[in-house]
Write a protein that holds these residues in place. Structure first.
Motif, mmCIF file in Angstrom:
data_model
loop_
_atom_site.group_PDB
_atom_site.id
_atom_site.type_symbol
_atom_site.label_atom_id
_atom_site.label_comp_id
_atom_site.label_asym_id
_atom_site.label_seq_id
_atom_site.Cartn_x
_atom_site.Cartn_y
_atom_site.Cartn_z
ATOM 1 N N PHE A 76 0.825 -1.204 0.000
ATOM 2 C CA PHE A 76 0.000 0.000 0.000
ATOM 3 C C PHE A 76 0.864 1.261 0.000
ATOM 4 O O PHE A 76 0.466 2.292 -0.547
ATOM 5 N N ALA A 77 2.055 1.185 0.596
ATOM 6 C CA ALA A 77 2.954 2.342 0.584
ATOM 7 C C ALA A 77 3.355 2.711 -0.844
ATOM 8 O O ALA A 77 3.365 3.888 -1.223
ATOM 9 N N LEU A 78 3.689 1.702 -1.657
ATOM 10 C CA LEU A 78 4.065 1.983 -3.047
ATOM 11 C C LEU A 78 2.881 2.479 -3.865
ATOM 12 O O LEU A 78 3.032 3.369 -4.719
ATOM 13 N N LEU A 79 1.705 1.936 -3.614
ATOM 14 C CA LEU A 79 0.522 2.370 -4.363
ATOM 15 C C LEU A 79 0.134 3.807 -4.012
ATOM 16 O O LEU A 79 -0.418 4.529 -4.843
ATOM 17 N N VAL A 80 0.445 4.236 -2.805
ATOM 18 C CA VAL A 80 0.211 5.634 -2.416
ATOM 19 C C VAL A 80 1.313 6.534 -2.963
ATOM 20 O O VAL A 80 1.060 7.674 -3.376
ATOM 21 N N SER A 81 2.533 6.032 -2.991
ATOM 22 C CA SER A 81 3.664 6.836 -3.447
ATOM 23 C C SER A 81 3.573 7.190 -4.926
ATOM 24 O O SER A 81 3.985 8.284 -5.335
ATOM 25 N N VAL A 87 3.656 1.032 -9.076
ATOM 26 C CA VAL A 87 2.414 0.262 -9.049
ATOM 27 C C VAL A 87 2.709 -1.233 -9.178
ATOM 28 O O VAL A 87 2.139 -2.071 -8.455
ATOM 29 N N ILE A 88 3.617 -1.589 -10.082
ATOM 30 C CA ILE A 88 3.997 -3.001 -10.248
ATOM 31 C C ILE A 88 4.596 -3.550 -8.952
ATOM 32 O O ILE A 88 4.279 -4.658 -8.514
ATOM 33 N N GLY A 89 5.467 -2.765 -8.321
ATOM 34 C CA GLY A 89 6.058 -3.198 -7.064
ATOM 35 C C GLY A 89 5.027 -3.396 -5.973
ATOM 36 O O GLY A 89 5.101 -4.351 -5.188
ATOM 37 N N GLY A 90 4.031 -2.499 -5.913
ATOM 38 C CA GLY A 90 2.971 -2.647 -4.924
ATOM 39 C C GLY A 90 2.201 -3.938 -5.105
ATOM 40 O O GLY A 90 1.853 -4.618 -4.127
ATOM 41 N N ILE A 91 1.949 -4.312 -6.341
ATOM 42 C CA ILE A 91 1.230 -5.563 -6.628
ATOM 43 C C ILE A 91 2.050 -6.771 -6.184
ATOM 44 O O ILE A 91 1.519 -7.721 -5.586
ATOM 45 N N PHE A 92 3.355 -6.754 -6.443
ATOM 46 C CA PHE A 92 4.212 -7.860 -6.003
ATOM 47 C C PHE A 92 4.190 -8.007 -4.484
ATOM 48 O O PHE A 92 4.166 -9.124 -3.951
ATOM 49 N N PHE A 93 4.223 -6.899 -3.756
ATOM 50 C CA PHE A 93 4.174 -6.963 -2.296
ATOM 51 C C PHE A 93 2.855 -7.569 -1.817
ATOM 52 O O PHE A 93 2.825 -8.370 -0.875
ATOM 53 N N LEU A 94 1.756 -7.186 -2.450
ATOM 54 C CA LEU A 94 0.458 -7.709 -2.046
ATOM 55 C C LEU A 94 0.364 -9.222 -2.295
ATOM 56 O O LEU A 94 -0.246 -9.955 -1.506
ATOM 57 N N ILE A 95 0.980 -9.685 -3.368
ATOM 58 C CA ILE A 95 1.003 -11.136 -3.628
ATOM 59 C C ILE A 95 1.863 -11.849 -2.577
ATOM 60 O O ILE A 95 1.561 -12.967 -2.151
ATOM 61 N N THR A 96 2.942 -11.207 -2.140
ATOM 62 C CA THR A 96 3.802 -11.786 -1.103
ATOM 63 C C THR A 96 3.010 -12.105 0.157
ATOM 64 O O THR A 96 3.297 -13.095 0.853
#
Length: 501
Positions: A337-342, A454-463
């Motif tokens: 969520f931090a990356l999606l906000v950033s 945005v791509i990084g945020g998605i990877f974190f959420l899958i983690t």
């Protein structure tokens, strides 16, 4: 053991050997009961060790971004374009990532104090010598040598912290360690701009950190504690072959997904850190009645970066520690969520810079603040989903991947896109691009960072899907390894435990 949540950080990898389930579970509970969860339990020498590691990390990142603070002067002296200026950082990061696996392998098997002292001495010497070189390609070569020295330190330092502490104490110490990254980066911009302006020569900015590095070598040799691997967790696991280590890491979904996500963080951080001052300078220069220099912009950018890191890194760690007890997969969720906000914050910062300077700096601060929430959390994740004799290798593998596809190429890629756009945006292709064309080209190139976040945020959420399971495997494996060592009849159990990532 409560299977519904992540226990505060102990660490290791997989395994369930049926005959030892009861004894392993009892040992695990016993270990958690005697775990140190308060900073008051930390000894003076342990505080000193973390302080030494933080000091070296600070000057490490000071050195890395001193050049970015005077990039405009570097371009003028060497008469280079944006793509060649980005290439300077790319050379550094390529050397850094290529040698990281070598030092990771050594860090799991040989004296970490000796390796770190050698590495810090190497980058001090090469930085100092490089500051006198006037040929661009030779200068770039020495920047690569600096990267080799830094690789020896960065792969090993977090593992020393992991071998000294567990639980929330480890999280706090990692937050302190990674707090030095944005603060050191900010100091790099400031030292580069201030020292260069005071001496009338940007090269003097590169001559500050080598002297601090000499002090760091002395502290590593005579002050820093060098704990046994797995000491804090009383782990009895032995190193396996390098091939087995890599196979096990690639079968670890939490490690691999968080590494891919952190690669996106590295991509964005590298691009913004390298091009940020130059971009802001171009944007502010277009406003009427503005008298600024690249040194003043670098100084302010450094202060903004320091403030964002000083708040972001400990805030991310504090949020993770508070939420873990209630939300088992809190760590990757916070990062995602931090990356999606950033991402939108960075976008609006890039748009606002040519209109309102104060708003631009505020948005840059907020974008970097949310980005910095991830630093200490990702480090914590790596340490608690990987077994103790494999952690330096894991750190090195993550450095290799995150830099290879992250900040090794992002400064150069942004420079290449910028140079290409200058040609298409210029009304007369054969004339030098105007200031507005230079600004627009670099702005459009930097928009790439928003998509990557945005791509990084998605990877974190899958983690988050795998993190609880992989953490529990690690905790149980440490206890089972100890149970096996107490029962000689299980002669092959140790090998099974280590291989079962």
């Amino acid at each position: 053991m409560d299977q519904s949540s992540i226990t505060p950080n102990t660490s290791n990898q997989q395994l369930v050997i049926n005959g030892d389930n009861d004894s392993a579970t009892a040992l695990l509970h016993e270990k958690q009961a005697r775990r140190r969860d308060n900073l008051s339990d930390v000894s003076f020498i342990e505080y000193m060790t973390v302080g030494v590691l933080c000091f070296v990390n600070l000057i490490n990142y000071m050195d890395r971004f001193t050049l970015a603070g005077v990039l405009g002067d570097v371009k003028k002296e060497f008469a280079i374009r944006d793509d060649e200026a980005g290439f300077l950082q790319t050379v550094f990061v390529i050397a850094y990532m290529v040698f990281a696996p070598i030092f990771g392998y050594m860090g799991d098997r040989f004296s970490r104090r000796t390796i770190m002292a050698f590495g810090v001495a190497l980058w001090c010497i090469t930085t100092f010598i490089g500051s006198f070189i006037t040929n661009f390609y030779l200068f770039a070569f020495f920047r690569g040598l600096v990267g080799i020295g830094e690789a020896s330190y960065s792969t090993i330092a977090p593992t020393i912290i992991s071998d000294l502490f567990v639980g929330n104490v480890r999280s706090k110490m990692l937050a302190f360690f990674y707090f030095a990254i944005p603060v050191g980066s900010g100091f790099g911009y400031i030292v580069g701009s201030v020292a260069g302006a005071a001496a009338g020569n940007w090269r003097w900015g590169l001559r500050v950190t080598p002297f601090l590095g000499v002090v760091a070598v002395g502290l590593i040799v005579w002050v820093m504690q060098n704990p046994e691997r797995g000491q804090a967790e009383e782990s009895r696991m032995k190193p396996t072959s390098y091939v087995d280590d890599l196979k096990a890491l690639m079968r670890n979904p939490s490690f691999m997904l968080s590494t891919l996500a952190f690669t996106c963080v590295a991509f964005v951080t590298g691009a913004l850190a390298w091009w940020g001052p130059q971009f802001i300078f171009l944007g502010l220069s277009m406003q009427p009645n503005v008298d600024i220099t690249i040194e003043s912009v670098s100084y302010k950018f450094g202060l903004v970066g320091m403030a964002a890191g000083a708040l972001g890194v400990p805030l991310g760690s504090a949020l993770a520690q508070r939420l873990r007890t209630r939300v088992p997969d809190a760590d990757p969720l916070i990062c995602g969520f931090a990356l999606l906000v950033s991402a939108p914050l960075v976008y609006f910062a890039l748009v606002a810079v040519s209109h309102v300077a104060a708003l631009s700096y505020l948005l840059v601060f907020l974008g970097m603040l949310t980005l910095n929430l991830t630093w200490s959390i990702v480090a914590d994740v790596v340490l608690y989903v990987v077994i103790p004799p494999r952690r330096s290798t894991a750190e090195a593998f993550q450095i290799l991947i995150s830099h290879m596809f992250g900040d090794a190429g992002s400064p150069y890629l942004v420079g290449v896109i910028s140079e290409s756009l200058k040609k298409s945006l210029s009304p007369l292709p054969f004339e030098a691009p105007s200031q507005i064309v230079q600004f627009k080209a670099l702005q459009y190139a930097l928009f790439v960072t928003c998509f990557v976040e945005v791509i990084g945020g998605i990877f974190f959420l899958i983690t988050a899907i795998y993190i609880v399971r992989d953490k529990q495997k690690v905790d149980r494996a440490i206890a089972e390894a100890e149970a096996q060592s107490a029962e000689p009849s299980h002669s092959n159990a140790q090998e099974d435990i280590i291989d079962g990532e």
